[in-house]
Structures are given as structure tokens and as C-alpha cells.
Write a protein that holds these residues in place. Structure first.
Motif, PDB file in Angstrom:
ATOM      1  N   THR A  91       0.853  -1.191   0.000  1.00  0.00           N
ATOM      2  CA  THR A  91       0.000   0.000   0.000  1.00  0.00           C
ATOM      3  C   THR A  91       0.885   1.235   0.000  1.00  0.00           C
ATOM      4  O   THR A  91       1.848   1.324   0.775  1.00  0.00           O
ATOM      5  N   GLU A  96      -2.527   6.267  -1.287  1.00  0.00           N
ATOM      6  CA  GLU A  96      -3.728   5.450  -1.101  1.00  0.00           C
ATOM      7  C   GLU A  96      -4.389   5.581   0.269  1.00  0.00           C
ATOM      8  O   GLU A  96      -5.579   5.271   0.402  1.00  0.00           O
ATOM      9  N   GLU A 162     -11.518  -1.552  -0.367  1.00  0.00           N
ATOM     10  CA  GLU A 162     -11.393  -0.570  -1.440  1.00  0.00           C
ATOM     11  C   GLU A 162     -12.484   0.479  -1.291  1.00  0.00           C
ATOM     12  O   GLU A 162     -13.642   0.168  -1.036  1.00  0.00           O
TER      13      GLU A 162
END
Length: 435
Positions: A91, A96, A162
Motif C-alpha cells: 500500500t 492510497e 477498497e
């Protein structure tokens, strides 16, 4: 006595210089790579994404970081120069996690992530994420009114899923001072989802500047995800020649829809440029040079040159023409270089110092001849006139360079020379075994 471990918030690491033990700068931090873990265990920080001087992005394991202090990162001096490639288990902290909407475990209240705190484990070189700086509420235009607080990583949940419609304000704040070319590199390395979210958060002018620095595939992808009205506004904010190049990559129907949504005068300039062959003076020129009437003074010219929105190449020369002042102008009379403007009194007429002997180019002048013209006369831009002698636009040296370099030069510059990426196993190995 308790051991105090250092803690750094990642927004303070964005763009920070990375130095070797000798004090030589090797690059700048562009992101951090973490591995999320099962349950409430804090993620392990694997390393930094460092952009070296060739603009290649490489992976620097945290075990090779000997110090994070005073706005700088110190390494052991050993950096693997293979291109960084993100793996599925990894990640990007800046790209993100910032702006993600998560929930407080205790109250189930939704909060927006503004920053992430990392800390070095005692007596080791390993680092992990331990703190999250959040603001209550759903974010957006009103999020500043919410209460901000710093909580433990284990106090929030929702990082592993997500998220659709993730914001980008905090991410953009960390890159606010980046040049358009550097911000373009950031966007290029984000996932398509994050790239679209960041593009949507940029204002029209900033997005236009960034689009001009991106590879064509990224340009088309981003423009295609904008609402058509917004896409037309961004095209208007771009330099006409760059807008024409981008539109030429789109299907005919989509191109015509966007042109119809643009202001008529802006669309007219773009259509005119699209009528010329790509590798000619007409196809490369921009229609927004500094145009002055013969009665204008040096003071008038210097006032125009000071415009901060002008590129250095366009600000280097002014073009003296009879009315009208917009391209295509009245008869083109000559040009004055910025240097000459500094040598004469402010009340001097530009027409009296204009270089009238330098030949102008025709719009069908081919790229090799155009390149030779700039080299022969040591110019940073060249006037392009039609058969009647009206100024149609100017070709700047940066646009010529764009077409002299290989078609994929932006991709190559952002990635560095072709090389094998570092695999996930190698990454873990580097992080675990580095001295």
C-alpha cells in the motif's frame, strides 16, 4: 527510564531530500510503502519510494534509513537502482491512505484520514504506522468544521477495503509545491482509480498544466473520466497546441462534442492548429504569443513579459504586428528579444528596436528545417506567418524538443531506462536483510 522513539507524520516527508552518509543528495521522497496486517496490528513500513536524479523511482528499504530528521532522510549510501513497481500486497501511504474514509472502532463514527504517523521500533531500524490523524465528518467542502484528533492505528477500521469516491485534498496538500512535471510523475504512478480522484480534485488550470506533462495514454484516460463540461474547461486552460494534440488522440465524435462545448474563440484556435500536419511549424506552434502594436513602448512590453502564467520561452520575445492584436494578426513587422528590452529607455517604441531582418517561417515548414532555424539564429521561439504576412503563432523550443525525442520519452523519463522491477519477495528480503 523509558525509551523515546521518533515519530514522523508522513505529510512532512513528501518531497524531502534523501542524502547518503557523505552528504550527497541522491533523490527525494515521493511516497512510503507499507504492508497492511491482519487485525489491528500496525502496518509494517517496508520502505520509501525515492525519485532519483534521472526521475526513475526506486525502492529504499527502511532498514537502510539511518536517520529521519530536520527535513531530510539519511541512508546507508547503498540504493538499489532498479525501478520500483508496487505489488498487490503493498500500500502506498501517501497515494492510497490519505483522504480515505474510515471508522472509529469505539463509536463507529466515520472520519477522514488527514495524515499518518510512523514510528521507529526501539533498538531496531524497523518502522511501523502507529498513529492516524483524522477529522470527524464525511469530508468535502465542510470537513474543516469537524473535530480533528490523533488516534492509535488500532482505534480505526476500514483501511483494508477498497473505497469508491475517495477524496484527494490531503494528498494534494502534500504535493502543493511540486512543479507540474513532478506532479504529473506522481499521477502517473498512482492507480487509475486514485489518478482519476486526484485529477477531479485539481482546479482547471493546475490540471491543465499537469496534463501537458503526462504521456498521451494518461492524458486520454484522465480526460475521459471527467464530465464533458469540465473536460472542455480544462482543454481551454491548456496551451492551444497541447489541447490540439490531445484532441487529435480522441475519436472523432468525442472530439467534436468537446470542441462544441469550448468557448468559440478557444475552439477556433484549436481547430486551426489541428488543420496542420503534426511535424510542421503550423502543427507545433502556439497561438498565444505576446503581440504588441508598433505604438507600444518598452514599458508596455515589460509589463506583458511579467505575466507569471507565461512560459519562459513565450516570455523571452515579443512580436510587433499591426492590428488586430490576436492571432492571426495584422501584418507581422518584427520581434524584440527580452534582453533588448532591458537595454533601452522604457518610453522607447518597440517598433524602433524590432528585429525586422530575421525571416519568419511558413506553417508548412518541416521539423528538420525548423530545428535548424532555431539553432542557426540561437532562438528560443520562432514566428510563423501566412502568405499575407500575418502572424499565426510561434513555435517554442520546448515543443520542438517534444517532437525530437522518442514518442515514449515521457514514459521513459518517469520510469527510467527499462529494467526489471523489484519483486515482492526481493522487497521483503531487502527490508529484512539490509545491514
Amino acid at each position: 527510564m523509558a525509551v523515546v522513539t521518533p515519530r514522523v507524520f508522513v505529510s512532512h516527508l513528501s518531497g524531502v531530500a534523501v542524502f547518503d552518509p557523505n552528504g550527497d543528495q541522491v533523490g527525494r521522497v515521493r511516497d512510503l510503502v507499507a504492508m497492511l496486517r491482519v487485525g489491528a496490528r500496525p502496518p509494517r513500513l517496508l520502505g520509501l519510494v525515492v525519485e532519483v536524479h534521472t526521475r526513475r523511482r526506486v525502492f529504499l528499504p527502511m532498514t537502510r534509513v539511518t536517520g529521519v530528521e530536520s527535513g531530510q532522510v539519511i541512508t546507508t549510501g547503498v540504493i538499489n537502482m532498479r525501478r520500483f513497481e508496487q505489488r498487490a500486497s503493498e500500500t502506498l501511504v501517501l497515494g492510497e491512505l490519505l483522504d480515505r474514509r474510515v471508522r472509529l472502532v469505539e463509536t463507529d463514527e466515520e472520519v477522514t484520514v488527514l495524515d499518518i504517523g510512523i514510528t521507529q521500533l526501539p533498538a531496531r531500524r524497523d518502522w511501523e504506522i502507529d498513529k492516524v490523524f483524522v477529522r470527524k465528518g464525511k469530508g468535502g467542502a465542510l470537513r474543516r468544521k469537524g473535530e480533528a484528533l490523533t488516534v492509535e492505528w488500532s482505534a480505526v477500521t476500514g483501511f483494508s477495503r477498497e473505497e469508491h469516491g475517495q477524496g484527494a485534498a490531503s494528498l494534494l496538500a502534500t504535493f502543493e509545491q511540486l512543479r507540474p512535471a513532478d506532479l504529473a510523475s506522481v499521477l502517473h504512478h498512482l492507480s487509475p482509480k486514485r489518478r482519476a480522484e486526484v485529477a477531479a480534485a485539481l482546479d482547471d488550470d493546475r490540471l491543465a498544466d499537469v496534463l501537458e506533462e503526462l504521456p498521451e495514454d494518461d492524458q486520454v484516460e484522465i480526460l475521459g473520466k471527467l464530465k464533458e463540461e469540465r473536460a472542455a474547461d480544462v482543454l481551454e486552460a491548456m496551451d492551444p497546441d497541447d489541447a490540439a494534440d490531445l484532441l487529435s488522440e480522441l475519436p472523432e465524435e468525442e472530439k467534436e462534442r468537446l470542441l462544441a462545448l469550448m468557448r468559440p474563440e478557444e475552439a477556433a484556435d484549436v481547430r486551426r492548429l489541428m488543420a496542420y500536419e503534426e511535424r510542421t511549424a503550423g502543427g507545433l506552434m502556439t497561438t498565444d504569443p505576446i503581440v504588441l502594436r508598433p505604438s507600444a513602448t518598452i514599458a508596455d512590453a515589460l509589463a506583458r513579459v511579467r505575466d507569471p502564467d507565461l512560459s519562459p520561452a513565450l516570455a523571452a520575445q515579443v512580436y510587433v504586428c499591426r492590428p488586430p492584436d490576436e492571432t492571426p494578426t495584422g501584418k507581422y513587422l518584427g520581434l524584440v528579444h527580452f534582453q533588448r528590452l532591458l537595454r533601452d529607455p522604457p518610453f522607447t517604441l518597440v517598433s524602433s528596436i524590432a528585429d525586422t531582418d530575421l525571416p519568419a517561417l511558413q506553417p508548412d515548414t518541416a521539423l528538420p528545417e525548423l530545428t535548424g532555424y532555431l539553432a542557426t539564429y540561437n532562438m528560443v521561439s520562432a514566428p510563423v506567418v501566412d502568405e499575407s504576412g500575418s502572424l499565426l503563432g510561434v513555435v517554442t523550443v520546448d515543443d520542438v524538443l517534444d517532437h525530437l525525442l522518442p514518442d515514449d520519452w515521457r514514459e521513459t523519463e518517469m520510469h527510467g531506462s527499462p529494467a526489471l522491477g523489484v519483486t515482492g519477495a526481493e522487497r521483503l528480503g531487502e527490508a529484512a536483510d539490509a545491514p
